[in-house]
Design a protein around this motif. Structure first.
Motif, PDB file in Angstrom:
ATOM      1  N   ILE A 283      68.774  85.143  71.586  1.00  0.00           N
ATOM      2  CA  ILE A 283      68.380  86.536  71.398  1.00  0.00           C
ATOM      3  C   ILE A 283      69.544  87.520  71.508  1.00  0.00           C
ATOM      4  CG2 ILE A 283      67.715  86.861  73.825  1.00  0.00           C
ATOM      5  CD1 ILE A 283      65.983  88.361  70.703  1.00  0.00           C
ATOM      6  N   VAL A 284      70.449  87.324  72.483  1.00  0.00           N
ATOM      7  CA  VAL A 284      71.581  88.253  72.628  1.00  0.00           C
ATOM      8  C   VAL A 284      72.493  88.160  71.408  1.00  0.00           C
ATOM      9  CG1 VAL A 284      73.620  88.839  73.994  1.00  0.00           C
ATOM     10  CG2 VAL A 284      71.491  88.229  75.149  1.00  0.00           C
ATOM     11  N   GLY A 285      72.760  86.937  70.962  1.00  0.00           N
ATOM     12  CA  GLY A 285      73.579  86.748  69.763  1.00  0.00           C
ATOM     13  C   GLY A 285      72.913  87.336  68.534  1.00  0.00           C
ATOM     14  N   ALA A 286      71.582  87.234  68.473  1.00  0.00           N
ATOM     15  CA  ALA A 286      70.842  87.798  67.341  1.00  0.00           C
ATOM     16  C   ALA A 286      70.995  89.315  67.296  1.00  0.00           C
ATOM     17  CB  ALA A 286      69.364  87.422  67.446  1.00  0.00           C
ATOM     18  N   LYS A 300      72.393 101.200  65.064  1.00  0.00           N
ATOM     19  CA  LYS A 300      73.371 100.227  65.564  1.00  0.00           C
ATOM     20  C   LYS A 300      73.711 100.511  67.023  1.00  0.00           C
ATOM     21  CE  LYS A 300      78.151  98.688  64.949  1.00  0.00           C
ATOM     22  NZ  LYS A 300      79.394  98.809  64.140  1.00  0.00           N
ATOM     23  N   GLU A 301      73.934 101.783  67.341  1.00  0.00           N
ATOM     24  CA  GLU A 301      74.251 102.159  68.723  1.00  0.00           C
ATOM     25  C   GLU A 301      73.110 101.781  69.659  1.00  0.00           C
ATOM     26  OE1 GLU A 301      74.603 106.436  70.566  1.00  0.00           O
ATOM     27  OE2 GLU A 301      76.493 105.949  69.559  1.00  0.00           O
ATOM     28  N   GLY A 302      71.869 102.005  69.202  1.00  0.00           N
ATOM     29  CA  GLY A 302      70.700 101.652  70.006  1.00  0.00           C
ATOM     30  C   GLY A 302      70.561 100.151  70.196  1.00  0.00           C
ATOM     31  N   ILE A 303      70.890  99.380  69.151  1.00  0.00           N
ATOM     32  CA  ILE A 303      70.796  97.915  69.234  1.00  0.00           C
ATOM     33  C   ILE A 303      71.832  97.366  70.216  1.00  0.00           C
ATOM     34  CG2 ILE A 303      71.183  95.778  67.934  1.00  0.00           C
ATOM     35  CD1 ILE A 303      69.887  97.145  65.525  1.00  0.00           C
ATOM     36  N   LEU A 304      73.046  97.930  70.185  1.00  0.00           N
ATOM     37  CA  LEU A 304      74.086  97.488  71.123  1.00  0.00           C
ATOM     38  C   LEU A 304      73.686  97.792  72.569  1.00  0.00           C
ATOM     39  CD1 LEU A 304      77.311  98.539  69.172  1.00  0.00           C
ATOM     40  CD2 LEU A 304      76.483  96.217  69.583  1.00  0.00           C
ATOM     41  N   LEU A 305      73.051  98.942  72.776  1.00  0.00           N
ATOM     42  CA  LEU A 305      72.561  99.287  74.113  1.00  0.00           C
ATOM     43  C   LEU A 305      71.444  98.327  74.528  1.00  0.00           C
ATOM     44  CD1 LEU A 305      72.615 101.208  76.534  1.00  0.00           C
ATOM     45  CD2 LEU A 305      71.004 102.686  75.314  1.00  0.00           C
ATOM     46  N   MET A 307      71.146  95.304  73.530  1.00  0.00           N
ATOM     47  CA  MET A 307      71.787  94.015  73.810  1.00  0.00           C
ATOM     48  C   MET A 307      72.276  93.954  75.259  1.00  0.00           C
ATOM     49  SD  MET A 307      74.951  92.254  71.739  1.00  0.00           S
ATOM     50  CE  MET A 307      76.201  93.303  72.499  1.00  0.00           C
ATOM     51  N   GLU A 308      72.846  95.063  75.732  1.00  0.00           N
ATOM     52  CA  GLU A 308      73.289  95.114  77.127  1.00  0.00           C
ATOM     53  C   GLU A 308      72.098  95.016  78.078  1.00  0.00           C
ATOM     54  OE1 GLU A 308      76.441  94.983  78.091  1.00  0.00           O
ATOM     55  OE2 GLU A 308      76.921  94.832  75.952  1.00  0.00           O
ATOM     56  N   ASN A 309      70.986  95.642  77.698  1.00  0.00           N
ATOM     57  CA  ASN A 309      69.770  95.548  78.521  1.00  0.00           C
ATOM     58  C   ASN A 309      69.252  94.112  78.580  1.00  0.00           C
ATOM     59  OD1 ASN A 309      69.833  98.311  78.950  1.00  0.00           O
ATOM     60  ND2 ASN A 309      68.464  98.771  77.236  1.00  0.00           N
ATOM     61  N   LEU A 310      69.348  93.405  77.443  1.00  0.00           N
ATOM     62  CA  LEU A 310      68.913  92.005  77.404  1.00  0.00           C
ATOM     63  C   LEU A 310      69.784  91.145  78.318  1.00  0.00           C
ATOM     64  CD1 LEU A 310      68.256  91.590  73.570  1.00  0.00           C
ATOM     65  CD2 LEU A 310      66.530  91.444  75.373  1.00  0.00           C
ATOM     66  N   GLU A 318      61.284  95.986  76.503  1.00  0.00           N
ATOM     67  CA  GLU A 318      61.955  96.935  77.399  1.00  0.00           C
ATOM     68  C   GLU A 318      63.326  97.320  76.853  1.00  0.00           C
ATOM     69  OE1 GLU A 318      60.058  95.311  81.632  1.00  0.00           O
ATOM     70  OE2 GLU A 318      61.978  94.535  80.896  1.00  0.00           O
ATOM     71  N   ALA A 319      64.025  96.349  76.274  1.00  0.00           N
ATOM     72  CA  ALA A 319      65.388  96.587  75.792  1.00  0.00           C
ATOM     73  C   ALA A 319      65.424  97.573  74.630  1.00  0.00           C
ATOM     74  CB  ALA A 319      66.029  95.268  75.375  1.00  0.00           C
ATOM     75  N   ILE A 320      64.421  97.507  73.742  1.00  0.00           N
ATOM     76  CA  ILE A 320      64.442  98.360  72.541  1.00  0.00           C
ATOM     77  C   ILE A 320      63.647  99.653  72.727  1.00  0.00           C
ATOM     78  CG2 ILE A 320      64.747  96.378  71.014  1.00  0.00           C
ATOM     79  CD1 ILE A 320      61.792  96.621  70.260  1.00  0.00           C
ATOM     80  N   ALA A 321      63.219  99.923  73.962  1.00  0.00           N
ATOM     81  CA  ALA A 321      62.403 101.123  74.215  1.00  0.00           C
ATOM     82  C   ALA A 321      63.140 102.408  73.857  1.00  0.00           C
ATOM     83  CB  ALA A 321      61.967 101.157  75.678  1.00  0.00           C
ATOM     84  N   GLY A 322      64.482 102.392  73.916  1.00  0.00           N
ATOM     85  CA  GLY A 322      65.257 103.590  73.614  1.00  0.00           C
ATOM     86  C   GLY A 322      65.483 103.823  72.131  1.00  0.00           C
ATOM     87  N   LEU A 323      65.127 102.854  71.304  1.00  0.00           N
ATOM     88  CA  LEU A 323      65.290 103.003  69.854  1.00  0.00           C
ATOM     89  C   LEU A 323      64.130 103.815  69.276  1.00  0.00           C
ATOM     90  CD1 LEU A 323      66.445  99.370  69.122  1.00  0.00           C
ATOM     91  CD2 LEU A 323      67.704 101.391  68.397  1.00  0.00           C
TER      92      LEU A 323
END
Length: 399
Positions: A283-286, A300-305, A307-310, A318-323
């Motif tokens: 998942i992190v690599g994805a 892209k910025e949201g996805i990188l953030l 990724m850090e949450n993951l 939870e990780a993509i809640a900010g997108l």
């Protein structure tokens, strides 16, 4: 990557000429030696002037064609090297043709298919390379290629819908603008000249129209300068990370069109993630691969953030809640995580938004046509009032 021409001889002394794509002349000599050829002359190809049509670009349509042909080769049991030779011979894009032959040579020298493809990241995105690598390792390359074909076909259709949504308003604007320019520079000056000879009191709308046509006649170049400056600003902004971010933000904030752009991104995100997870990418690599292929700097910025949450142990939801994703997307992903059917739920999201983009595009075009005609009609009505009022007054006095 540079292109080289070479002259070499084989073990029997026969001269062989060819072209090869490599990082340096030394690499060309090394690779020729590895396949039993003795290099005599290696030259880097020089560009003969600038050609807009000769740029080294491979479109998604070319990649789709390659994938379909390669799937046919793999499914029929034809050896990869022979299959690539046949595909390269049929490829119409001259640059892609050379790339395919270079990939073939690299495989002959011992590289795996995914390794050979990885030398061309601008042609084969990370998700493509990851899927092919997984297919090689699992022995399911044919199935992976079939998934890639479906994915690329959907992305091609999605891009076409998005382009239509973006270009149609411009087409209508230019068409109506052309009509307006014809009236302003050809028709109105003659009509207004007639009005001035009627010796009637000129009303406010007529004075405004006369001032406008006079300004347009003398300062016609100012709008052109403005358009050129706007285009240059956009082109320069696209070359810088911060500029791309703000341009992508504007796309998302545009009335009507911004909603279509976001839906297209949601479809691309879901389809990409489903493909990567189905291919066995963790998942992190994805998410890392998604950030490089999503096509929008804001997302892209949201996805990188995310990724850090993951990495910190958060769930995907939870990780993509900010997108800026819709509640529908978040709830479907949450269901997928809870039931262990995430790939299936992501595919449902992708299918839904692919159809929704098509519906929204048609709806936007349907609404746009009458809106543009109404605006143009109001402008035309104002012109007619300004022109016909003094003519009507003159005729009334004659009676």
């Amino acid at each position: 990557m540079p292109e080289y021409t070479y002259l070499a001889v084989d073990q029997a002394g026969k001269e062989i000429k060819g072209e090869i794509v490599a990082y340096s002349a030394e690499e060309v000599q090394k690779r020729l030696g590895e396949i039993g050829l003795i290099p005599i002359d290696v030259k880097r190809k020089t560009k003969k002037g600038f050609s807009l049509f000769g740029r080294k670009k491979v479109k998604r349509r070319d990649l789709l064609t390659f994938t379909i042909q390669f799937f046919t080769v793999a499914d029929s049991g034809v050896p990869i090297v022979r299959g690539l030779e046949e595909i390269g011979a049929q490829m119409k894009n001259p640059y892609f043709k050379k790339v395919i032959f270079d990939i073939k040579q690299r495989i002959e020298l011992g590289e795996s298919l995914s390794q050979a493809l990885s030398h061309y990241p601008k042609i084969f995105p990370n998700y493509y390379l990851g899927a092919v690598k997984t297919g090689e390792e699992s022995g399911k390359l044919t199935e992976i290629l079939r998934d890639l074909i479906v994915f690329l076909e959907k992305q091609e259709a999605l891009s076409a819908e998005l382009k239509q949504a973006m270009t149609y308003p411009l087409f209508v604007t230019f068409a109506l603008g052309g009509v307006a320019i014809f009236y302003i520079f050809i028709i109105l000056p003659k009509v207004l000249e007639l009005v001035t000879h009627l010796n009637q009191k000129i009303s406010g709308p007529t004075r405004f129209l006369m001032a406008f046509t006079n300004a347009a006649k003398h300062y016609w170049y100012l709008p052109l300068i403005g358009i050129v400056l706007l285009v240059l600003t956009v082109l320069i902004a696209r070359k810088h990370e911060k500029g791309r971010y703000y341009l992508d933000l504007i796309k998302l904030k545009m009335p009507v069109l911004g909603n279509i752009v976001l839906k297209a991104i949601l479809a691309r995100f879901s389809a990409n993630l489903a493909l990567l997870l189905r291919s066995g990418v963790e998942i992190v690599g994805a998410f890392q691969m998604l950030s490089q292929t999503i096509g929008n700097s804001v997302i892209k910025e949201g996805i990188l953030l995310a990724m850090e949450n993951l990495k910190g142990g958060a769930s995907i939801t939870e990780a993509i809640a900010g997108l800026p994703f819709t509640p529908f997307v978040l709830s479907m992903i949450a269901i997928g995580e809870e039931t262990g059917k995430l790939e299936e739920e992501l595919s449902k999201i992708a299918n839904y938004y692919e159809k929704d983009v098509e519906r929204a595009t048609k709806q936007a075009i349907t609404l746009l046509e009458p809106m543009m005609l109404i605006i143009f009609g109001i402008g035309a009505a104002g012109v007619f009032i300004a022109v016909l009022t003094p003519i009507y007054n003159a005729v009334s006095k004659l009676q």
